[in-house]
Motif scaffolding. Structure first.
Motif, PDB file in Angstrom:
ATOM      1  N   HIS A   1       0.837  -1.202   0.000  1.00 45.32           N
ATOM      2  CA  HIS A   1       0.000   0.000   0.000  1.00 45.32           C
ATOM      3  C   HIS A   1       0.871   1.251   0.000  1.00 45.32           C
ATOM      4  O   HIS A   1       2.001   1.247   0.479  1.00 45.32           O
ATOM      5  CB  HIS A   1      -0.948   0.014   1.198  1.00 45.32           C
ATOM      6  CG  HIS A   1      -0.235   0.149   2.517  1.00 45.32           C
ATOM      7  ND1 HIS A   1       0.244   1.354   2.998  1.00 45.32           N
ATOM      8  CD2 HIS A   1       0.097  -0.779   3.436  1.00 45.32           C
ATOM      9  CE1 HIS A   1       0.829   1.154   4.161  1.00 45.32           C
ATOM     10  NE2 HIS A   1       0.756  -0.138   4.450  1.00 45.32           N
TER      11      HIS A   1
ATOM     12  N   CYS B   1      -6.930  -7.668  -2.697  1.00 48.76           N
ATOM     13  CA  CYS B   1      -6.613  -6.480  -1.910  1.00 48.76           C
ATOM     14  C   CYS B   1      -6.990  -6.680  -0.450  1.00 48.76           C
ATOM     15  O   CYS B   1      -8.092  -7.136  -0.147  1.00 48.76           O
ATOM     16  CB  CYS B   1      -7.374  -5.289  -2.491  1.00 48.76           C
ATOM     17  SG  CYS B   1      -7.042  -3.704  -1.701  1.00 48.76           S
TER      18      CYS B   1
ATOM     19  N   SER C   1      -8.263  -5.685   3.241  1.00 48.30           N
ATOM     20  CA  SER C   1      -9.494  -4.953   3.566  1.00 48.30           C
ATOM     21  C   SER C   1      -9.261  -3.588   4.208  1.00 48.30           C
ATOM     22  O   SER C   1     -10.207  -2.824   4.389  1.00 48.30           O
ATOM     23  CB  SER C   1     -10.353  -5.800   4.512  1.00 48.30           C
ATOM     24  OG  SER C   1      -9.630  -6.106   5.693  1.00 48.30           O
TER      25      SER C   1
ATOM     26  N   THR D   1      -5.164   0.171   1.793  1.00 50.03           N
ATOM     27  CA  THR D   1      -4.959  -0.704   0.641  1.00 50.03           C
ATOM     28  C   THR D   1      -6.078  -0.519  -0.382  1.00 50.03           C
ATOM     29  O   THR D   1      -5.818  -0.517  -1.582  1.00 50.03           O
ATOM     30  CB  THR D   1      -4.857  -2.189   1.058  1.00 50.03           C
ATOM     31  OG1 THR D   1      -5.968  -2.526   1.881  1.00 50.03           O
ATOM     32  CG2 THR D   1      -3.549  -2.478   1.757  1.00 50.03           C
ATOM     33  N   ARG D   2      -7.290  -0.328   0.095  1.00 46.70           N
ATOM     34  CA  ARG D   2      -8.411  -0.104  -0.834  1.00 46.70           C
ATOM     35  C   ARG D   2      -8.248   1.218  -1.575  1.00 46.70           C
ATOM     36  O   ARG D   2      -8.533   1.311  -2.777  1.00 46.70           O
ATOM     37  CB  ARG D   2      -9.744  -0.179  -0.093  1.00 46.70           C
ATOM     38  CG  ARG D   2     -10.070  -1.609   0.357  1.00 46.70           C
ATOM     39  CD  ARG D   2     -11.408  -1.750   1.064  1.00 46.70           C
ATOM     40  NE  ARG D   2     -11.344  -1.165   2.397  1.00 46.70           N
ATOM     41  CZ  ARG D   2     -12.107  -0.162   2.830  1.00 46.70           C
ATOM     42  NH1 ARG D   2     -13.007   0.389   2.040  1.00 46.70           N
ATOM     43  NH2 ARG D   2     -11.975   0.304   4.053  1.00 46.70           N
ATOM     44  N   GLU D   3      -7.772   2.269  -0.873  1.00 47.66           N
ATOM     45  CA  GLU D   3      -7.511   3.547  -1.549  1.00 47.66           C
ATOM     46  C   GLU D   3      -6.360   3.410  -2.543  1.00 47.66           C
ATOM     47  O   GLU D   3      -6.426   3.967  -3.649  1.00 47.66           O
ATOM     48  CB  GLU D   3      -7.194   4.637  -0.526  1.00 47.66           C
ATOM     49  CG  GLU D   3      -8.398   5.098   0.236  1.00 47.66           C
ATOM     50  CD  GLU D   3      -8.108   6.238   1.201  1.00 47.66           C
ATOM     51  OE1 GLU D   3      -9.075   6.862   1.664  1.00 47.66           O
ATOM     52  OE2 GLU D   3      -6.916   6.525   1.500  1.00 47.66           O
TER      53      GLU D   3
ATOM     54  N   CYS E   1      -5.559   0.743  -4.159  1.00 48.05           N
ATOM     55  CA  CYS E   1      -6.126   0.008  -5.285  1.00 48.05           C
ATOM     56  C   CYS E   1      -6.957   0.922  -6.187  1.00 48.05           C
ATOM     57  O   CYS E   1      -6.815   0.898  -7.414  1.00 48.05           O
ATOM     58  CB  CYS E   1      -6.972  -1.150  -4.757  1.00 48.05           C
ATOM     59  SG  CYS E   1      -7.581  -2.242  -6.051  1.00 48.05           S
TER      60      CYS E   1
ATOM     61  N   ILE F   1     -11.750  -8.027  -2.302  1.00 50.75           N
ATOM     62  CA  ILE F   1     -11.289  -7.617  -0.976  1.00 50.75           C
ATOM     63  C   ILE F   1     -11.126  -8.884  -0.134  1.00 50.75           C
ATOM     64  O   ILE F   1     -12.076  -9.648   0.047  1.00 50.75           O
ATOM     65  CB  ILE F   1     -12.272  -6.630  -0.314  1.00 50.75           C
ATOM     66  CG1 ILE F   1     -12.499  -5.404  -1.219  1.00 50.75           C
ATOM     67  CG2 ILE F   1     -11.763  -6.216   1.068  1.00 50.75           C
ATOM     68  CD1 ILE F   1     -11.250  -4.648  -1.616  1.00 50.75           C
TER      69      ILE F   1
END
Length: 167
Positions: free
Chosen positions: A10, A54, A56, A60-62, A64, A75
């Motif tokens: 990330h 990815c 959760s 990491t989501r941002e 991605c 996720i």
């Protein structure tokens, strides 16, 4: 047959809110720039994945989302602060030809270092700074055949090389 893994830590996260749960920390501005730059680099070099796994966590989501890659990510809560063994198990369960995995240190650094037969000649590979991205190929028919030390480094880059920002 060859399978390809794109292993992404990330991007840089914010510590601006003391007491915020680790899982909920967002990217800071430098992290946002870094994630976008890595996404452009992946597209420009033709390293686009067909599967994205990815963690959760918010950061990491941002990361991605700012990579701006297709397809939609899967996720995977198990990737949040996963160790190398958990990351290997997640990869072995994947079905894609080119899998991007977005996770955290120290697990991602351990995983990257163990997966490849020889590390890339890069001074930052061992510590795997935020946004670091490894592209590695494996001579396997499916991911269940992934073994430690069997990967061949195709590329490795850090955001600093793309943005000039400090890691």
């Amino acid at each position: 047959m060859t399978k390809r893994l794109i292993l992404i830590r990330h991007a840089k996260s914010s510590w601006a809110e003391p007491g915020m749960p680790d899982h909920d920390r967002p990217l800071n501005r430098r992290g946002q720039r870094a994630a976008s730059a890595i996404g452009v680099w992946l597209r420009d070099t033709g390293y686009g994945p067909d599967t994205i796994l990815c963690s959760s966590s918010l950061r990491t989501r941002e990361t991605c989302a700012l990579l701006a890659l297709d397809p939609e990510p899967e996720i995977v809560p198990a990737l949040y602060h996963a160790d190398a063994g958990t990351m290997l198990a997640c990869l072995q369960a994947s079905k894609g030809e080119v899998v991007a995995m977005i996770g955290h240190n120290p697990g991602i650094a351990d995983f990257a270092g163990g997966l490849v037969a020889a590390p890339p000649p890069h001074g930052r590979f061992a510590d795997y700074p935020t946004g670091a991205t490894l592209v590695a190929d494996f001579d396997i028919d499916d991911w269940t055949g992934t073994r430690i030390g069997a990967g061949r480094v195709v590329d490795f880059i850090t955001p600093r090389e793309l943005t000039g920002d400090r890691d």
